[in-house]
Design a protein around this motif. Structure first.
Motif, mmCIF file in Angstrom:
data_model
loop_
_atom_site.group_PDB
_atom_site.id
_atom_site.type_symbol
_atom_site.label_atom_id
_atom_site.label_comp_id
_atom_site.label_asym_id
_atom_site.label_seq_id
_atom_site.Cartn_x
_atom_site.Cartn_y
_atom_site.Cartn_z
ATOM 1 N N ARG A 27 0.911 -1.415 0.260
ATOM 2 C CA ARG A 27 -0.020 -0.233 -0.315
ATOM 3 C C ARG A 27 1.198 1.106 0.167
ATOM 4 O O ARG A 27 1.321 1.852 0.955
ATOM 5 C CB ARG A 27 -0.709 -0.107 1.662
ATOM 6 C CG ARG A 27 -1.827 -1.240 1.296
ATOM 7 C CD ARG A 27 -2.173 -0.790 2.602
ATOM 8 N NE ARG A 27 -3.878 -2.466 2.288
ATOM 9 C CZ ARG A 27 -3.467 -3.488 2.818
ATOM 10 N NH1 ARG A 27 -2.044 -3.091 3.646
ATOM 11 N NH2 ARG A 27 -5.203 -4.886 2.825
ATOM 12 N N PRO A 28 1.441 1.556 -1.314
ATOM 13 C CA PRO A 28 2.321 3.287 -1.071
ATOM 14 C C PRO A 28 1.551 4.062 -0.105
ATOM 15 O O PRO A 28 0.465 4.648 0.092
ATOM 16 C CB PRO A 28 1.969 3.220 -2.898
ATOM 17 C CG PRO A 28 1.196 2.186 -3.235
ATOM 18 C CD PRO A 28 0.663 1.110 -2.466
ATOM 19 N N GLU A 30 2.586 7.263 -0.599
ATOM 20 C CA GLU A 30 2.863 8.510 -2.034
ATOM 21 C C GLU A 30 1.329 9.158 -1.668
ATOM 22 O O GLU A 30 1.092 10.409 -1.632
ATOM 23 C CB GLU A 30 3.447 8.248 -3.103
ATOM 24 C CG GLU A 30 3.450 9.889 -3.685
ATOM 25 C CD GLU A 30 4.222 9.399 -4.676
ATOM 26 O OE1 GLU A 30 5.116 10.802 -4.923
ATOM 27 O OE2 GLU A 30 5.281 8.831 -5.152
ATOM 28 N N ASN A 31 0.381 8.182 -2.265
ATOM 29 C CA ASN A 31 -1.011 8.841 -2.564
ATOM 30 C C ASN A 31 -2.019 8.445 -1.562
ATOM 31 O O ASN A 31 -2.741 9.867 -1.319
ATOM 32 C CB ASN A 31 -1.564 7.462 -3.481
ATOM 33 C CG ASN A 31 -1.060 7.605 -5.037
ATOM 34 O OD1 ASN A 31 -0.179 8.950 -5.453
ATOM 35 N ND2 ASN A 31 -1.224 6.318 -5.518
ATOM 36 N N ARG A 32 -1.600 7.874 -0.873
ATOM 37 C CA ARG A 32 -1.915 8.096 1.141
ATOM 38 C C ARG A 32 -1.698 9.063 2.300
ATOM 39 O O ARG A 32 -3.057 9.547 3.001
ATOM 40 C CB ARG A 32 -1.863 6.584 0.927
ATOM 41 C CG ARG A 32 -2.433 5.788 0.899
ATOM 42 C CD ARG A 32 -2.567 4.410 1.025
ATOM 43 N NE ARG A 32 -2.380 4.249 3.119
ATOM 44 C CZ ARG A 32 -1.878 3.158 3.258
ATOM 45 N NH1 ARG A 32 -1.062 2.667 3.494
ATOM 46 N NH2 ARG A 32 -3.106 3.340 4.809
ATOM 47 N N GLN A 34 -1.813 12.679 1.066
ATOM 48 C CA GLN A 34 -1.500 13.438 0.726
ATOM 49 C C GLN A 34 -2.077 14.632 1.530
ATOM 50 O O GLN A 34 -1.991 15.711 1.470
ATOM 51 C CB GLN A 34 -2.466 13.331 -0.807
ATOM 52 C CG GLN A 34 -1.864 12.595 -1.758
ATOM 53 C CD GLN A 34 -3.141 13.155 -2.384
ATOM 54 O OE1 GLN A 34 -3.657 13.497 -3.065
ATOM 55 N NE2 GLN A 34 -2.462 12.595 -3.696
ATOM 56 N N ASP A 35 -3.162 13.913 2.556
ATOM 57 C CA ASP A 35 -3.971 15.088 3.861
ATOM 58 C C ASP A 35 -2.945 15.025 4.805
ATOM 59 O O ASP A 35 -3.054 15.441 6.013
ATOM 60 C CB ASP A 35 -5.324 14.219 4.183
ATOM 61 C CG ASP A 35 -5.755 14.601 3.323
ATOM 62 O OD1 ASP A 35 -5.976 15.714 2.681
ATOM 63 O OD2 ASP A 35 -7.044 13.884 3.398
ATOM 64 N N TRP A 60 7.734 11.144 1.112
ATOM 65 C CA TRP A 60 6.765 9.324 1.384
ATOM 66 C C TRP A 60 7.153 8.098 -0.230
ATOM 67 O O TRP A 60 7.262 7.556 0.196
ATOM 68 C CB TRP A 60 4.869 9.578 0.671
ATOM 69 C CG TRP A 60 5.011 10.155 1.676
ATOM 70 C CD1 TRP A 60 3.865 12.238 1.256
ATOM 71 C CD2 TRP A 60 4.386 10.778 2.875
ATOM 72 N NE1 TRP A 60 3.764 12.946 2.486
ATOM 73 C CE2 TRP A 60 3.949 11.563 3.166
ATOM 74 C CE3 TRP A 60 5.239 9.352 3.981
ATOM 75 C CZ2 TRP A 60 4.055 11.979 4.943
ATOM 76 C CZ3 TRP A 60 5.420 9.966 5.398
ATOM 77 C CH2 TRP A 60 4.215 11.158 5.924
ATOM 78 N N TRP A 61 7.499 9.166 -1.843
ATOM 79 C CA TRP A 61 8.265 8.341 -2.682
ATOM 80 C C TRP A 61 9.506 7.561 -1.923
ATOM 81 O O TRP A 61 9.489 6.072 -2.416
ATOM 82 C CB TRP A 61 7.883 9.399 -3.907
ATOM 83 C CG TRP A 61 9.386 9.898 -3.927
ATOM 84 C CD1 TRP A 61 9.811 11.331 -3.582
ATOM 85 C CD2 TRP A 61 10.787 9.419 -4.059
ATOM 86 N NE1 TRP A 61 10.087 12.268 -3.151
ATOM 87 C CE2 TRP A 61 11.209 10.543 -3.966
ATOM 88 C CE3 TRP A 61 11.446 8.177 -4.711
ATOM 89 C CZ2 TRP A 61 12.766 10.852 -4.414
ATOM 90 C CZ3 TRP A 61 12.832 8.696 -4.857
ATOM 91 C CH2 TRP A 61 13.657 10.002 -4.972
ATOM 92 N N ASP A 64 7.932 4.671 0.313
ATOM 93 C CA ASP A 64 7.783 3.760 -0.621
ATOM 94 C C ASP A 64 8.951 2.898 -1.293
ATOM 95 O O ASP A 64 8.952 1.927 -1.503
ATOM 96 C CB ASP A 64 6.762 4.294 -1.892
ATOM 97 C CG ASP A 64 5.443 4.648 -1.593
ATOM 98 O OD1 ASP A 64 4.762 4.264 0.005
ATOM 99 O OD2 ASP A 64 4.564 5.403 -2.120
#
Length: 110
Positions: A27-28, A30-32, A34-35, A60-61, A64
């Motif tokens: 579950r990467p 980077e997208n999760r 954002q807040d 985050w990247w 990951d």
């Protein structure tokens, strides 16, 4: 040598939380995350931390790339030892000392 499945529970225990078991699904972050900026700013204010911009503390990247592998990675320090890098610290101790230092520097909550 260490295995993440052995280390995660120890890291969770250090922070007083329960470690979630890994179910094999990557579950990467980077997208999760954002807040995370607003949430971290609130945490920083609550605990009087030195840095309220999570972007200056985490990537985050990159996390990951380090932790988001679907397979377990095994590494060997033999080549480094032959090159003269002989100091040793256990992996859990290295993490705990880092977390203690980050707490002292008010970069993470106590």
């Amino acid at each position: 040598m260490f295995r993440w499945k052995w280390l995660w529970p120890r890291l969770a225990e250090y922070f007083g939380v329960e470690a979630a078991p890994f179910d094999g699904v990557v579950r990467p972050l980077e997208n999760r995350m954002q807040d995370a900026g607003k949430q971290w700013a609130d945490i920083a204010a609550q605990f009087d931390l030195r840095e309220s911009d999570i972007g200056k503390l985490a990537s985050w990247w990159h996390t990951d790339a380090d932790l988001g592998r679907p397979m377990e990675v095994l590494t060997d320090m033999t080549k480094s030892r032959k090159a003269g890098f002989l100091d040793y610290q256990s992996t859990p101790d290295a993490f705990f000392e880092l977390f203690d230092r980050l707490k002292e520097e008010r970069l993470i909550p106590r």
